[in-house]
Design an enzyme around this catalytic site. Structure first.
Site, PDB file in Angstrom:
ATOM      1  N   HIS A 113       0.818  -1.218   0.000  1.00  0.00           N
ATOM      2  CA  HIS A 113       0.000   0.000   0.000  1.00  0.00           C
ATOM      3  C   HIS A 113       0.849   1.264   0.000  1.00  0.00           C
ATOM      4  O   HIS A 113       0.297   2.367  -0.129  1.00  0.00           O
ATOM      5  CB  HIS A 113      -0.925   0.031   1.223  1.00  0.00           C
ATOM      6  CG  HIS A 113      -1.894  -1.105   1.285  1.00  0.00           C
ATOM      7  ND1 HIS A 113      -2.746  -1.412   0.258  1.00  0.00           N
ATOM      8  CD2 HIS A 113      -2.147  -2.015   2.277  1.00  0.00           C
ATOM      9  CE1 HIS A 113      -3.481  -2.460   0.596  1.00  0.00           C
ATOM     10  NE2 HIS A 113      -3.133  -2.852   1.808  1.00  0.00           N
ATOM     11  N   HIS A 151      -4.315 -50.666 -23.869  1.00  0.00           N
ATOM     12  CA  HIS A 151      -5.239 -51.224 -24.866  1.00  0.00           C
ATOM     13  C   HIS A 151      -5.652 -52.665 -24.539  1.00  0.00           C
ATOM     14  O   HIS A 151      -6.576 -53.201 -25.177  1.00  0.00           O
ATOM     15  CB  HIS A 151      -4.618 -51.216 -26.262  1.00  0.00           C
ATOM     16  CG  HIS A 151      -4.302 -49.853 -26.793  1.00  0.00           C
ATOM     17  ND1 HIS A 151      -5.239 -48.845 -26.852  1.00  0.00           N
ATOM     18  CD2 HIS A 151      -3.140 -49.327 -27.287  1.00  0.00           C
ATOM     19  CE1 HIS A 151      -4.680 -47.759 -27.367  1.00  0.00           C
ATOM     20  NE2 HIS A 151      -3.406 -48.027 -27.633  1.00  0.00           N
TER      21      HIS A 151
END
Length: 1066
Positions: free
Chosen positions: A217, A648
């Site tokens: 800030h 697979h």
């Protein structure tokens, strides 16, 4: 490409810049063209004298010795991973001297730092960090962002009495002073700059600055909001001006908007400022209009200021993760910073009266982990706010722990992001999409159409909100810091309730760290599965040995816990396969060659030998050993270098090079033996794992996500099972996610976009306890089957993203991958990341149009099942107010802006890299990156320059330009090719090794490389045969010249080897 054979240190190569490499290439080309023209004229004259017809042999089918603009070979050498180690930590007790002398209960109190340090000590983190000596900031450093009057004012407080300090405090917004404030502020600034510079000097990889007072800030001319000097902004400015850093990302997750940092870089495209803050439409401090989402920078910085305003309290992990997944990480990747600075306020943490949010301490570890994907891990976390001492100290400690590389704590399943935060995210996208092409997954509204979230249809400000301006700013402030009545009631009077909630979170967070980081299994016995009748078959034994050799070369094996291999037993195999299939495989061991040949013809893409069953059971059993090691807490994560692949293999039959589904069995095994309730399987093999999908299609305990080439169902395995509509059935509906690529192979850009948009949001919502990766590398650049272009860096980033899940329990299991160089570099990079090495830098590329469309379609399909995908809606899109400045040119692009446009296309003869297969795929984003827009084009690499940029930008971390000799006297010794041709699978004549072999082009005997037993080196010396060809990458080396060769005489041998290796000639 590994170092080549030679008597010395290998090829005479040097690291060169892209511009220099291209200039050398052009000069080499000019010289080669001159020599060829001389040779052509000589041949014409000779033919004319003999009365023969002159035939010009140059053409598309001629020997392409002009490729790469005279650089006939570019050796792509993956450097060993950057192992810059250590987390810097800076803290000095002197910072405790800054305190409020008249209001001891002020929230910005010394205990914030003291308790945070104490918690880090309790967890043993301090001793694991590299302590950085604190120092004071200098006046010159302060003046980088502040004015001299401001510096003098803060300095003057050192000699003020109490009344003077009070008077100054009354005139300054939310600030108190004491006589130590100036020194403590300088200490906070100097320590932040020091640890940042240690990171830039590579003395440490990352760091944490436990400093106070905070800084974000502190404005150029004024103190504000507990802050005096802007620590992070000054560190960023110094990194740019003193260290030449080109792009810095500042992430500010403090609950208050860092308005001063925003102002300091509002028109600077070198700094991207990203703030997530409580806003409440402007009613929350600092109550500025400029804190809203539509303030996006100005001038050259337009698009480089990003505010995500949170307009309600009570937001937690799910909301913040949504912001990171949807906005911060995509833009962070596109910006591609060289340094990340974090303004780390912990006032959004649970129990903090300032933020009144619900972010858990564990979530901050995940935020830091995500930031570490950027800038090769150069991340500096700097303390800002945080005012609940328990949640603050825990958040700080878990952030440090994440920087140290410890696994992120397991988070609970994310919930649906609130509609309020969703509106904020969509509003950010609404204004920034024209500047950041990564924000491409929300469709534009049609005429007269409204967004489903009402707050997106209007623009700020909200009517009735009173902002603080210079005219309305108070002239004087109270000395006491008081909270509203509701806050006092909810947080201070009920403090014991918040403490109990935080204690419960701490108690349930598992911070145990296994004694080993990564375990690894490999057994060369799995190489016994061989394609005897198909010597050029891509699923060859060398796949795993080359991967393992690369691990050894990079020093990864010695850093891993090496596991023993074992055979899977029948019970384990039958977790996913029928007993009939298991017995069928066992019976293969008694078959002869003819029987095996007949049997394999009954299946799709299968070859068999007597050793097939044993190798397949070794792959499964060895992987289960990795599961045991990870799940029993002996290692964080694991790697299985195994073959044959498995995803697979169906329940009752082999398929697609696969016999047993290794990863599926591993998932079932973990469920059965360890009671794992939720398993995530990510399958990035280029082929859809049809069998894995089917085995868990109705099981909600296993989430299967597959990214694969689909091409309308024409790509192997060639069925509709890989389409996006296949989402599971029964209880498993929604737990099957297919991301099917169309229109050819994809690369890093598409895969990482899919991870950011689909994989990671869903994964966090699922919250797995174990992550299994079907790690096929046949989507890698140069793979002969995949036709894609994912780089090792791309795989590394995907691995790092996944490693934030499941307490770090991630296991990679090798599936496909058929380019020996690509598979070795890619899997080694993944292991390096799992070991905690930095993620390689990745420069943003724009995904192709069709990939963006595919991702959108998958989001549309899956968002009904996953609340984290609710952002896939139509929104109003703003137009740019000024020219597109959304991405600055990095050094690689700027060096080559003026390069020749007519360069030869590099699509052939890259040896084992098989760039021939890449040339037909979509190219990387063109120069300018983000300026292409939301859905950049897709086309071929149009020049060597673009492909070299592609390599240098991505996982290839150094370019080595190697100029082969066009001619040497020893070419005369090359013998004619034998009638039988060449067989790249022939073993070494001397030691029978079948790994990395070379063939002598004088006698055509095969010997092993220097990485095996150096038999070819010995043969070259003893037989005085100088010219040899590598079966690994088809390069030719001359021992006597100590260099590569490239000549037409070598073409028959190269063609024969290429045909044996890939089934086609060059």
């Amino acid at each position: 490409m590994d170092q080549k054979e030679g008597t010395g240190t290998g090829p005479k190569s040097e690291t060169v810049s892209l511009a220099e490499a291209m200039e050398r290439g052009r000069e080499a080309k000019r010289q080669a063209e001159a020599k060829e023209e001389e040779e052509r004229l000589r041949k014409v004259q000779d033919a004319t004298r003999r009365g023969e017809e002159v035939v010009d042999s140059e053409g598309e089918d001629g020997y392409d010795h002009m490729l790469i603009e005279g650089l006939s070979e570019v050796a792509l050498l993956m450097k060993k991973p950057d192992t810059t180690a250590g987390t810097g930590f800076v803290y000095d007790e002197m910072c405790l001297l800054h305190k409020n002398e008249w209001h001891p209960g002020h929230p910005e109190k010394p205990a914030r730092a003291a308790r945070s340090y104490q918690r880090c000590e309790e967890l043993g983190l301090i001793d694991r960090c590299k302590r950085i000596q604190s120092r004071f900031g200098t006046e010159d450093e302060v003046l980088l962002e502040h004015t001299r009057p401001h510096l003098d004012l803060v300095m003057s407080t050192s000699s003020m009495d109490l009344d003077g300090l009070k008077d100054l405090s009354r005139r300054t917004e939310d600030v108190y002073f004491n006589q130590e404030t100036y020194q403590c502020s300088l200490l906070s600034l100097g320590s932040t700059v020091e640890i940042t510079e240690r990171i830039l000097r590579k003395e440490v990889r990352n760091g944490f600055a436990l400093v106070r007072p905070p800084g974000h800030h502190a404005m150029t001319e004024a103190c504000c909001g507990f802050c005096f000097f802007n620590n992070v902004a000054i560190a960023a400015k110094r990194a740019i001006e003193e260290w030449g850093v080109k792009k810095i990302l500042i992430v500010d997750w403090d609950v208050h908007h860092g308005q001063a940092t925003q102002q300091m870089f509002y028109n600077d495209p070198r700094v991207l400022y990203f703030s997530i803050h409580r806003y409440e439409y402007g009613r929350y401090w600092p109550q500025l209009r400029e804190s809203d989402y539509d303030f996006i920078g100005e001038g050259d910085g337009l698009g480089y200021n990003i505010n995500v305003p949170i307009n309600k309290t009570g937001c937690g992990d799910s909301d913040y993760l949504a912001i990171l997944h949807q906005v911060l990480m995509p833009i962070g990747y596109q910006f591609s910073p060289d340094l990340v600075l974090i303004s780390a306020g912990y006032d959004a943490a649970i129990g903090c009266p300032e933020g009144q949010m619900l972010v858990t301490p564990a979530a901050y570890a995940h935020f830091v982990h995500m930031m570490s994907q950027l800038a090769e891990g150069r991340v500096c976390v700097v303390l800002e706010g945080g005012y609940n001492l328990k949640s603050l100290s825990e958040g700080v400690a878990l952030s440090v722990r994440s920087l140290l590389g410890d696994p992120c704590p397991l988070l609970k399943t994310t919930e649906e992001p609130s509609d309020s935060v969703t509106e904020s995210i969509l509003n950010v996208m609404k204004v920034l999409a024209p500047y950041w092409s990564c924000l491409a997954y929300q469709t534009p509204l049609e005429d007269n159409e409204l967004c489903a979230f009402p707050g997106v249809n209007t623009d700020p400000p909200v009517e009735g909100v009173k902002f603080i301006t210079e005219d309305t700013r108070p002239k004087e402030y109270t000395l006491s810091y008081e909270y509203p009545f509701e806050t006092v009631e909810k947080y201070f009077k009920a403090e014991h309730e918040w403490t109990a909630r935080i204690d419960a979170l701490i108690a349930e967070t598992n911070l145990a760290v296994p004694p080993n980081r990564t375990c690894l299994v490999y057994d060369p016995a799995m190489k016994a599965h061989k394609p005897y009748a198909m010597p050029g078959h891509p699923e060859k034994p060398e796949r795993i040995s080359r991967v393992f050799d690369k691990h050894k070369d990079w020093g990864l094996v010695e850093r891993c816990l090496k596991l023993e291999s074992r055979l899977a037993n029948q019970e384990e195999l039958e977790l996913c396969h029928s007993s009939r299939h298991v017995q069928y495989m066992n019976d293969l061991e008694g078959k002869n060659v003819d029987d095996l040949s007949n049997i394999q013809s009954n299946f799709v893409s299968i070859y068999l030998c007597k050793e097939t069953n044993n190798s397949a059971k070794l792959a499964v059993g060895s992987t289960l050993n990795v599961v045991d090691t990870v799940m029993s807490g002996q290692a964080v994560n694991g790697v299985a270098i195994v073959r044959p692949p498995g995803h697979h293999a169906e329940s009752g039959r082999p398929m697609g090079f696969c016999f047993f589904n290794t990863v599926a069995i591993a998932a079932k095994y973990a469920q059965k033996k360890y009671g794992v309730k939720k398993v995530l399987i990510v399958d990035w093999d280029v082929h859809h794992g049809n069998s894995t999908q089917e085995m868990f299609y109705d099981d909600p305990r296993v989430l299967y996500i597959s990214i694969h080439r689909y091409d309308g169902g024409s790509f192997f395995p060639g069925s509709s099972e890989g389409d996006r509509f296949m989402v599971g059935r029964g209880d498993g509906t929604g737990f099957n996610v297919n991301i099917p690529w169309h229109g050819g192979g994809k690369g890093d850009a598409e895969y990482l976009a899919a991870f950011q948009q689909i994989v990671m949001p869903i994964a966090y919502e699922f919250a797995p306890e174990l992550v299994l990766v079907s790690a096929g590398f046949d989507a890698a650049l140069g793979d002969p089957l995949g036709g894609c272009k994912v780089t090792p860096a791309g795989y590394g980033h995907m691995t790092h993203m996944l490693s934030g899940l499941a307490n770090g329990r991630v296991i990679l299991v090798l599936e496909g991958g058929y380019n020996l160089v690509s598979i070795a570099n890619s899997m080694a990079t993944c292991t390096s990341v799992l070991l905690g090495d930095p993620v390689p830098q990745w420069r943003y590329e724009q995904p192709s149009n069709i990939a963006v469309m595919t991702i959108g379609e998958v989001l549309d399909t899956q968002k009904k099942y996953w609340k984290s995908l609710k952002f896939r809606v139509a929104i109003p899109l703003k137009k740019q107010n000024e020219q597109d400045t959304s991405d600055t040119d990095d050094s690689i692009y700027s060096e080559t802006k003026g390069a020749d446009k007519g360069m030869d296309e590099l699509t052939k003869n890259m040896g084992d890299l098989e760039v021939t297969n890449v040339g037909d795929q979509s190219k990387m984003g063109a120069e300018g990156g983000a300026s292409q827009g939301a859905v950049g084009g897709s086309e071929r690499f149009s020049s060597n320059r673009q492909l070299l940029q592609h390599y240098e930008n991505q996982g290839v971390q150094a370019m080595y330009a190697v100029e082969p000799l066009r001619y040497c006297d020893h070419l005369k010794e090359v013998s004619p090719l034998p009638e039988c041709g060449l067989n790249v699978d022939d073993p070494c004549t001397e030691c029978n090794a079948t790994g990395e072999n070379w063939v002598c082009l004088v006698c055509f005997k095969v010997f092993c490389s220097r990485y095996v037993n150096s038999d070819m080196v010995k043969h070259g010396k003893s037989a005085d045969h100088p010219v040899v060809l590598s079966y690994a990458d088809l390069s030719v080396w001359c021992y006597k010249c100590d260099n590569y060769l490239d000549n037409e005489i070598l073409r028959p041998a190269k063609n024969a080897a290429h045909n044996s290796k890939f089934g086609v000639e060059i």
